[in-house]
Every structure is written in C-alpha cells, then in structure tokens.
Design a protein around this motif. Structure first.
Motif, PDB file in Angstrom:
ATOM      1  N   UNK A   2      -2.447  -6.764  -0.512  1.00  0.00           N
ATOM      2  CA  UNK A   2      -1.657  -5.654   0.022  1.00  0.00           C
ATOM      3  C   UNK A   2      -2.390  -4.353  -0.246  1.00  0.00           C
ATOM      4  N   UNK A   3      -2.444  -3.517   0.777  1.00  0.00           N
ATOM      5  CA  UNK A   3      -3.025  -2.182   0.660  1.00  0.00           C
ATOM      6  C   UNK A   3      -1.877  -1.203   0.843  1.00  0.00           C
ATOM      7  N   UNK A   4      -1.522  -0.536  -0.249  1.00  0.00           N
ATOM      8  CA  UNK A   4      -0.379   0.370  -0.233  1.00  0.00           C
ATOM      9  C   UNK A   4      -0.909   1.796  -0.260  1.00  0.00           C
ATOM     10  N   UNK A   5      -0.535   2.555   0.774  1.00  0.00           N
ATOM     11  CA  UNK A   5      -1.117   3.881   0.916  1.00  0.00           C
ATOM     12  C   UNK A   5      -0.137   4.860   1.559  1.00  0.00           C
ATOM     13  N   UNK A  18     -13.247   1.898   3.961  1.00  0.00           N
ATOM     14  CA  UNK A  18     -14.133   1.069   3.148  1.00  0.00           C
ATOM     15  C   UNK A  18     -13.765  -0.407   3.300  1.00  0.00           C
ATOM     16  N   UNK A  19     -12.461  -0.716   3.193  1.00  0.00           N
ATOM     17  CA  UNK A  19     -11.999  -2.104   3.359  1.00  0.00           C
ATOM     18  C   UNK A  19     -12.379  -2.635   4.739  1.00  0.00           C
ATOM     19  N   UNK A  20     -12.140  -1.816   5.767  1.00  0.00           N
ATOM     20  CA  UNK A  20     -12.449  -2.221   7.140  1.00  0.00           C
ATOM     21  C   UNK A  20     -13.945  -2.453   7.330  1.00  0.00           C
ATOM     22  N   UNK A  21     -14.778  -1.585   6.744  1.00  0.00           N
ATOM     23  CA  UNK A  21     -16.231  -1.722   6.895  1.00  0.00           C
ATOM     24  C   UNK A  21     -16.755  -2.989   6.232  1.00  0.00           C
ATOM     25  N   UNK A  22     -16.023  -3.476   5.219  1.00  0.00           N
ATOM     26  CA  UNK A  22     -16.406  -4.713   4.525  1.00  0.00           C
ATOM     27  C   UNK A  22     -15.794  -5.953   5.182  1.00  0.00           C
ATOM     28  N   UNK A  23     -14.938  -5.729   6.182  1.00  0.00           N
ATOM     29  CA  UNK A  23     -14.280  -6.854   6.846  1.00  0.00           C
ATOM     30  C   UNK A  23     -13.228  -7.533   5.977  1.00  0.00           C
ATOM     31  N   UNK A  24     -12.660  -6.800   5.047  1.00  0.00           N
ATOM     32  CA  UNK A  24     -11.666  -7.360   4.130  1.00  0.00           C
ATOM     33  C   UNK A  24     -10.285  -7.289   4.778  1.00  0.00           C
ATOM     34  N   UNK A  25      -9.596  -8.422   4.799  1.00  0.00           N
ATOM     35  CA  UNK A  25      -8.269  -8.470   5.404  1.00  0.00           C
ATOM     36  C   UNK A  25      -7.212  -8.056   4.393  1.00  0.00           C
ATOM     37  N   UNK A  26      -6.217  -7.332   4.879  1.00  0.00           N
ATOM     38  CA  UNK A  26      -5.145  -6.844   4.018  1.00  0.00           C
ATOM     39  C   UNK A  26      -3.911  -6.565   4.869  1.00  0.00           C
ATOM     40  N   UNK A  27      -2.784  -6.458   4.182  1.00  0.00           N
ATOM     41  CA  UNK A  27      -1.542  -6.045   4.820  1.00  0.00           C
ATOM     42  C   UNK A  27      -1.291  -4.610   4.399  1.00  0.00           C
ATOM     43  N   UNK A  28      -1.139  -3.725   5.373  1.00  0.00           N
ATOM     44  CA  UNK A  28      -0.936  -2.308   5.089  1.00  0.00           C
ATOM     45  C   UNK A  28       0.540  -2.000   4.891  1.00  0.00           C
ATOM     46  N   UNK A  29       0.813  -1.171   3.904  1.00  0.00           N
ATOM     47  CA  UNK A  29       2.191  -0.751   3.635  1.00  0.00           C
ATOM     48  C   UNK A  29       2.211   0.750   3.349  1.00  0.00           C
ATOM     49  N   UNK A  31       3.609   3.774   1.717  1.00  0.00           N
ATOM     50  CA  UNK A  31       4.390   3.968   0.495  1.00  0.00           C
ATOM     51  C   UNK A  31       5.565   4.928   0.697  1.00  0.00           C
ATOM     52  N   UNK A  32       5.439   5.815   1.672  1.00  0.00           N
ATOM     53  CA  UNK A  32       6.526   6.769   1.922  1.00  0.00           C
ATOM     54  C   UNK A  32       7.687   6.086   2.646  1.00  0.00           C
ATOM     55  N   UNK A  33       7.364   5.132   3.512  1.00  0.00           N
ATOM     56  CA  UNK A  33       8.395   4.413   4.268  1.00  0.00           C
ATOM     57  C   UNK A  33       8.985   3.244   3.486  1.00  0.00           C
ATOM     58  N   UNK A  34       8.157   2.618   2.659  1.00  0.00           N
ATOM     59  CA  UNK A  34       8.612   1.455   1.890  1.00  0.00           C
ATOM     60  C   UNK A  34       8.176   1.613   0.434  1.00  0.00           C
ATOM     61  N   UNK A  35       9.017   2.319  -0.321  1.00  0.00           N
ATOM     62  CA  UNK A  35       8.729   2.586  -1.721  1.00  0.00           C
ATOM     63  C   UNK A  35       8.668   1.288  -2.531  1.00  0.00           C
ATOM     64  N   UNK A  36       7.713   1.184  -3.445  1.00  0.00           N
ATOM     65  CA  UNK A  36       7.694   0.003  -4.319  1.00  0.00           C
ATOM     66  C   UNK A  36       8.978  -0.083  -5.143  1.00  0.00           C
ATOM     67  N   UNK A  89       6.235   8.914  -3.444  1.00  0.00           N
ATOM     68  CA  UNK A  89       5.304  10.021  -3.573  1.00  0.00           C
ATOM     69  C   UNK A  89       4.948  10.303  -5.039  1.00  0.00           C
ATOM     70  N   UNK A  90       5.651   9.691  -5.972  1.00  0.00           N
ATOM     71  CA  UNK A  90       5.298   9.804  -7.389  1.00  0.00           C
ATOM     72  C   UNK A  90       4.184   8.827  -7.770  1.00  0.00           C
ATOM     73  N   UNK A  91       3.973   7.821  -6.929  1.00  0.00           N
ATOM     74  CA  UNK A  91       3.037   6.740  -7.247  1.00  0.00           C
ATOM     75  C   UNK A  91       1.619   7.092  -6.802  1.00  0.00           C
ATOM     76  N   UNK A  92       0.666   6.901  -7.709  1.00  0.00           N
ATOM     77  CA  UNK A  92      -0.751   7.119  -7.372  1.00  0.00           C
ATOM     78  C   UNK A  92      -1.159   6.115  -6.302  1.00  0.00           C
ATOM     79  N   UNK A  93      -1.947   6.590  -5.387  1.00  0.00           N
ATOM     80  CA  UNK A  93      -2.358   5.742  -4.294  1.00  0.00           C
ATOM     81  C   UNK A  93      -3.822   6.016  -3.946  1.00  0.00           C
ATOM     82  N   UNK A  94      -4.443   5.108  -3.258  1.00  0.00           N
ATOM     83  CA  UNK A  94      -3.913   3.832  -2.791  1.00  0.00           C
ATOM     84  C   UNK A  94      -3.797   2.811  -3.923  1.00  0.00           C
ATOM     85  N   UNK A  95      -3.014   1.791  -3.626  1.00  0.00           N
ATOM     86  CA  UNK A  95      -2.897   0.633  -4.512  1.00  0.00           C
ATOM     87  C   UNK A  95      -3.440  -0.565  -3.751  1.00  0.00           C
TER      88      UNK A  95
END
Length: 116
Positions: A2-5, A18-29, A31-36, A89-95
C-alpha cells in the motif's frame, strides 16, 4: 503493498514517480480521503520499529496549530496513535506498507534497500 499519500504533496509525488519508474506495483490510498484507523496505525507502528513520534507530520499546518511539539512528550503511545487516527493530515507521508515492514516518509536510499 500500500502506498499511502496526499496527492498534492511534492514528496508523495516524488515517491510515486520513483515507484512507477521501478515498475513496483502498489495500491494507492489518499490519506485525506481515507484516514488510517487506530488499528492500522498501531499495526504499522509495531511493524516499523519506529517511535510513534516519527509518524507525525511535524511540518504540517495542523501539527503546528495544535502545538503538538509541546504536547507529544506528555502523551502515551496509545494517545498519540488515537490522535493520528483523528486526521490524516497529522500523519507523516508518504507511507509504504509492505508485508513485514513500513516506511515512513520518502528517503530514496531506504526505499531502495527495502525494495531491491
């Protein structure tokens, strides 16, 4: 993985590119719309091995307006995690949440070591 940003954050954009340039797959989330949740934050904190304090976005407007710099030292880890769960918005990002580790903030060298 999971890439939380926050999409408007320059560091998050850099990390995503950076993730995209490496071809790394992830699920984007967004953080403002879906707080941890408290449960997620607790799990990520344990996986990361970092102090809870490292999960706070110390350069954020909300952090400063709440004067958390003075308050965090007098709070338990549980209280800190509950506070983080109140507003993304209190959480450091990205995670970057991996199976057995969590990266907080984007430091290219750390990310490379974990993902290569």
């Amino acid at each position: 993985m999971k890439f939380i940003c926050y999409p408007k954050c320059a560091t998050c954009k850099k990390a995503q590119n950076w993730l995209d340039s490496k071809g790394i797959e992830y699920t984007l989330r967004n953080i403002k719309e879906e707080n941890p949740t408290y449960e997620e934050l607790k799990e990520w904190h344990e996986k990361s091995g970092l102090p809870v304090k490292k999960f706070f976005n110390t350069s954020g407007i909300l952090y400063r307006s709440m004067r958390l710099k003075e308050k965090l030292d007098n709070m338990t880890d549980d209280e800190k995690l509950r506070l983080l769960a109140e507003d993304g918005m209190l959480v450091k990002r990205p995670l970057l949440i991996c199976e057995d580790s969590v990266l907080v903030g984007f430091k290219e060298k750390e990310w490379e070591e974990l993902l290569d």
